[in-house]
Design an enzyme around this catalytic site. Sequence first.
Site, PDB file in Angstrom:
ATOM      1  N   MET A 204      50.169  77.192 -19.364  1.00  0.00           N
ATOM      2  CA  MET A 204      50.977  77.199 -20.584  1.00  0.00           C
ATOM      3  C   MET A 204      50.878  75.850 -21.292  1.00  0.00           C
ATOM      4  O   MET A 204      50.683  75.763 -22.499  1.00  0.00           O
ATOM      5  CB  MET A 204      52.446  77.466 -20.243  1.00  0.00           C
ATOM      6  CG  MET A 204      52.703  78.843 -19.749  1.00  0.00           C
ATOM      7  SD  MET A 204      52.569  79.995 -21.116  1.00  0.00           S
ATOM      8  CE  MET A 204      52.465  81.509 -20.233  1.00  0.00           C
ATOM      9  N   ALA A 270      53.606  61.908 -14.851  1.00  0.00           N
ATOM     10  CA  ALA A 270      54.553  61.709 -15.956  1.00  0.00           C
ATOM     11  C   ALA A 270      55.723  60.822 -15.532  1.00  0.00           C
ATOM     12  O   ALA A 270      56.235  60.031 -16.339  1.00  0.00           O
ATOM     13  CB  ALA A 270      55.071  63.061 -16.439  1.00  0.00           C
ATOM     14  N   TYR A 299      56.335  70.709  -9.045  1.00  0.00           N
ATOM     15  CA  TYR A 299      56.248  69.418  -9.755  1.00  0.00           C
ATOM     16  C   TYR A 299      55.685  68.379  -8.780  1.00  0.00           C
ATOM     17  O   TYR A 299      56.190  68.232  -7.667  1.00  0.00           O
ATOM     18  CB  TYR A 299      57.654  69.029 -10.216  1.00  0.00           C
ATOM     19  CG  TYR A 299      57.737  67.752 -11.021  1.00  0.00           C
ATOM     20  CD1 TYR A 299      57.764  67.787 -12.415  1.00  0.00           C
ATOM     21  CD2 TYR A 299      57.809  66.509 -10.390  1.00  0.00           C
ATOM     22  CE1 TYR A 299      57.854  66.621 -13.150  1.00  0.00           C
ATOM     23  CE2 TYR A 299      57.898  65.338 -11.129  1.00  0.00           C
ATOM     24  CZ  TYR A 299      57.923  65.402 -12.501  1.00  0.00           C
ATOM     25  OH  TYR A 299      58.017  64.247 -13.243  1.00  0.00           O
ATOM     26  N   CYS A 436      50.999  86.958 -32.335  1.00  0.00           N
ATOM     27  CA  CYS A 436      51.494  86.851 -33.708  1.00  0.00           C
ATOM     28  C   CYS A 436      52.993  87.179 -33.716  1.00  0.00           C
ATOM     29  O   CYS A 436      53.392  88.241 -33.252  1.00  0.00           O
ATOM     30  CB  CYS A 436      50.728  87.873 -34.540  1.00  0.00           C
ATOM     31  SG  CYS A 436      50.959  87.696 -36.270  1.00  0.00           S
TER      32      CYS A 436
END
Length: 580
Positions: A204, A270, A299, A436
């Site tokens: 994603m 991160a 994570y 869409c």
Amino acid sequence: MKARKRKTKTKVKVKKRAKRPIDELIKAGNYNPKTKEIHVITGEKLHCANWQIEGILRMLFNVLDINVGRDPKNLVVYGGFGKAARSWECFETIVDTLLTMKEDETLVIQSGKPVAVFRTHKLAPRMVMCNSMLVGKWATWEHFWKLEKKGLIMYGQYTAGSWNYIGTQGILQGTFETFASVADKHFGGTLKGRFALTAGLGAMGSAQPLAIKMNDGVGLVVEVDREMIRRSIENGLLDTWTDSFDKAVKMVREAKRKRKAISIGLLGNAADVLPKLLRKNIIPDVVTDQTPAHDPSSYVPSGLTVKEAEKLRVKNPKKYVKMAMESMRKHVEAIVGFVEKGAVAFEYGNNIRKNAYDAGFKKAFAFPGFIQAYLRPMLEEGRGPFRWTSLRGDPKDIAKLDDVIIKEFGYNKRLVRWIKKARKNVKFQGLPARVCWLGYGERARFGKIVNDMVADGEIGPIWVGRDHLDTGSVASPYRETEGMKDGSDAVADWPILNALLNACAGATWIAVHQGGGMGMGYSISAGFGMVLDGTKETEEKALRLFTFDPGIGVVRHADAGYAISKRIIKEKGIKAPMVK
Ligand code: NAD
């Protein structure tokens, strides 16, 4: 002379595996049971009783072919450990069942396992499924993993377990729309010359760099796994990368100065990179995140390489989760630090604020979730990420449908802008597809046009579905339903009603999930798949489905007091007796 004893070889009888229907697809190269490789099924030839069932089969192969998850050999599709089937045995049995099912039968799937086939009727859904649905008090990761170890349950995420995943494009328009709304709200309509910082280049998350670039910004994406950076570049989602912090900062500064749209990957964690940027007073204009924070065992904690993390996850899961929670705290502290210095921040649907809060950072909710901040008005209108694929695998089918969107919905300038950009920038993964954001009324109109085109032979059969992130299909109090006007954030009657209605409509399949997006205990959602095969009965089912599905979303928002939804109810004549 004694006759020599003849040595007799005892024949070991190798039990031959009985022939199975799936052998046809193994022979055709769509599935290799040894390597677990899967390839999409394309072409006009039917393998199942009709296109309704064939569409289910092809979408299962599709999610597993385009699968860019961390563990494809274990049927993981995306989003941490979001899977398409519980085990390979279940996968093969699902395929055998679909290949032999009759036109009036319905397959029942419980957490990725095919448990029954019932004779229903021709207009009923051909498949119903439910993934990781746990009773409230038991809806925790701890309990889930215990059951998973025993082989009793499967995590379906949103579109992995419901076979509605179409690759990174599925989230690309939503990400594009989110950054476009950020640009509209804070930067005069464009991210030109703006620095957008984020992390995670997974299935994603890898939509982020392209979406930032499509909004003309400068994107820096921190990713801990070099392989994921490589895949993003290969898929045309990321422009360039480096493993040097200083080089990355230099590239960002230069691109900002030249107002050049570019996406840059930085290999790193991160939880280390964001605090370092803050310490050096390098403040992004926009900051968000798409690491798999919804699941602390996905994570990657600061201080570990990806390999070390994999080992620790198995050896000492408790220690792993503790380290991940601590890292998320540092990660979110940095985001809030950026906000205090003027950055625009939003959580991008991964529950990182709650985990940082639980790890002791009390200011974790100092920035909003993306739906509440930017997308809610679209959901109020009954708009959401509608998507379709060409089941025969023909890109020309998608191109023709792109033209239909531009012609029929040309009044929606943002939609047209998206289709034009998507045509240019999106590389198809698996079966050619398009996403869409169509709204109430538009979806039914589009469905009828597509079914007519299939009937006329202009295009091949088309599968239509949507994300679980949609107008009326999800209750997720830190995401889709965060901060509802009437405080009904955690009321999960709505997604269940949505699934029930869609079954009444006659969708090809219906899926109900718990824990998607945000993790165990944080969401209940529903999805569907509808195969448009050009028949008259499909037209009837599709018109009902594409009306009820966004319709219950409009009603849900009107019930919560949203004015846009109340207006649509009046204008479109939706019967909602309690809405004033
Ligand atoms: P994924 O598991 O495919 O990828 C996550 C990526 O993050 C991996 O490449 C991993 O290496 C990287 N990563 C992990 N820890 C890291 C760290 N500390 N620093 C840097 N990189 C790190 O997940 P995905 O499918 O890309 O989903 C990401 C998150 O977004 C999930 O929490 C998911 O639930 C959520 N999600 C959001 C939406 C939405 O609409 N916004 C939709 C679906 C999923």
